[in-house]
Write a protein that holds these residues in place. Structure first.
Motif, PDB file in Angstrom:
ATOM      1  N   GLU A  81       6.309  13.394   1.460  1.00  0.00           N
ATOM      2  CA  GLU A  81       5.127  13.314   0.617  1.00  0.00           C
ATOM      3  C   GLU A  81       5.256  12.188  -0.396  1.00  0.00           C
ATOM      4  N   ALA A  82       6.478  11.995  -0.931  1.00  0.00           N
ATOM      5  CA  ALA A  82       6.698  10.894  -1.881  1.00  0.00           C
ATOM      6  C   ALA A  82       6.561   9.546  -1.189  1.00  0.00           C
ATOM      7  N   LEU A  83       7.026   9.438   0.045  1.00  0.00           N
ATOM      8  CA  LEU A  83       6.850   8.192   0.802  1.00  0.00           C
ATOM      9  C   LEU A  83       5.364   7.916   1.014  1.00  0.00           C
ATOM     10  N   ARG A  84       4.616   8.961   1.327  1.00  0.00           N
ATOM     11  CA  ARG A  84       3.174   8.788   1.543  1.00  0.00           C
ATOM     12  C   ARG A  84       2.493   8.317   0.260  1.00  0.00           C
ATOM     13  N   ASP A  85       2.810   8.970  -0.859  1.00  0.00           N
ATOM     14  CA  ASP A  85       2.203   8.584  -2.129  1.00  0.00           C
ATOM     15  C   ASP A  85       2.559   7.150  -2.502  1.00  0.00           C
ATOM     16  N   THR A  86       3.802   6.771  -2.248  1.00  0.00           N
ATOM     17  CA  THR A  86       4.253   5.418  -2.578  1.00  0.00           C
ATOM     18  C   THR A  86       3.558   4.381  -1.699  1.00  0.00           C
ATOM     19  N   MET A  87       3.405   4.694  -0.409  1.00  0.00           N
ATOM     20  CA  MET A  87       2.696   3.801   0.509  1.00  0.00           C
ATOM     21  C   MET A  87       1.256   3.606   0.053  1.00  0.00           C
ATOM     22  N   HIS A  88       0.596   4.690  -0.331  1.00  0.00           N
ATOM     23  CA  HIS A  88      -0.791   4.592  -0.790  1.00  0.00           C
ATOM     24  C   HIS A  88      -0.901   3.761  -2.061  1.00  0.00           C
TER      25      HIS A  88
END
Length: 214
Positions: free
Chosen positions: A55-62
């Motif tokens: 989830e943190a990777l997703r938020d960072t990508m966004h």
């Protein structure tokens, strides 16, 4: 997958990252973690920690924003990447590049192999090489194998821009940056891209900058 140890060094690293606020810091080119092959994922993170990390990777990508992010890009040497592409581009760009929307997904221990001999060359950038883009010739179609975050097997053929994303992010897990595969005469700042190379294909850039396309 093997059961995780009580506290692996990688788990400790992930816990440290998740203790901060906001998006994770993205590692820039020059950091050795981007040049070391990442460890295959084999339970180093317990399921709850893996879910939080994803989830943190997703938020960072966004937040970056980007269409893919590999674990080494936040300093974690595990073979995990996330991808998602809303493909909000003009129709002429979508058609020229084969760029279609891609839902969010997690790639665990991914690998790819070319399907056929077709290659496509387009400008490409990287969140770990901020401010620059370059033309990269990549396989037009690849077979993707691996698993998702729940351990379910992936085995599919991807084409067009999704194939480019898969290759770019999987390369990160092998310690390869897009610049290793780029036509260096095409290297352009983001300013130059905005002012000169907004065309759907890089033909004009190739003619002006003096490089060949496949």
């Amino acid at each position: 997958m093997a059961p995780p140890t009580d506290r692996t060094p990688l788990a400790e690293r992930v816990e440290e990252l998740l203790a901060g606020d906001g998006p994770l810091p993205i590692v820039a080119a020059g950091d050795p973690v981007l040049r070391r092959p990442a460890e295959p994922f084999d339970g180093q993170l317990e399921p709850a920690l893996l879910a939080r990390f994803v989830e943190a990777l997703r938020d960072t990508m966004h937040a970056a924003p980007g269409v893919g992010l590999a674990a080494p890009q936040v300093g974690v040497g595990l073979r995990i990447a996330v991808v998602e592409d809303p493909a909000t581009v003009p129709d002429e760009v979508r058609l020229a590049r084969g760029r279609v929307p891609q839902p969010f997904r997690v790639l665990v221990n991914p690998s790819y192999a070319p399907v056929g001999g077709g290659r496509a060359a387009f400008f490409e950038g990287c969140l770990s090489v901020p401010g620059w883009q370059a033309v990269v010739a990549r396989h037009a179609e690849v077979r993707l194998r691996g698993a998702d975050e729940h351990g379910r097997a992936l085995d599919e053929v991807v084409t067009g821009w999704p194939a480019r994303i898969v290759q770019h992010e999987t390369d990160h897990l092998a310690g390869t940056l897009y610049l290793d595969r780029a036509e260096l005469r095409s290297l352009s700042s983001n300013t130059a891209m905005t002012e000169q190379w907004t065309q759907p294909t890089p033909e004009a850039a190739a003619a002006a900058l003096g490089f060949e396309l496949p």
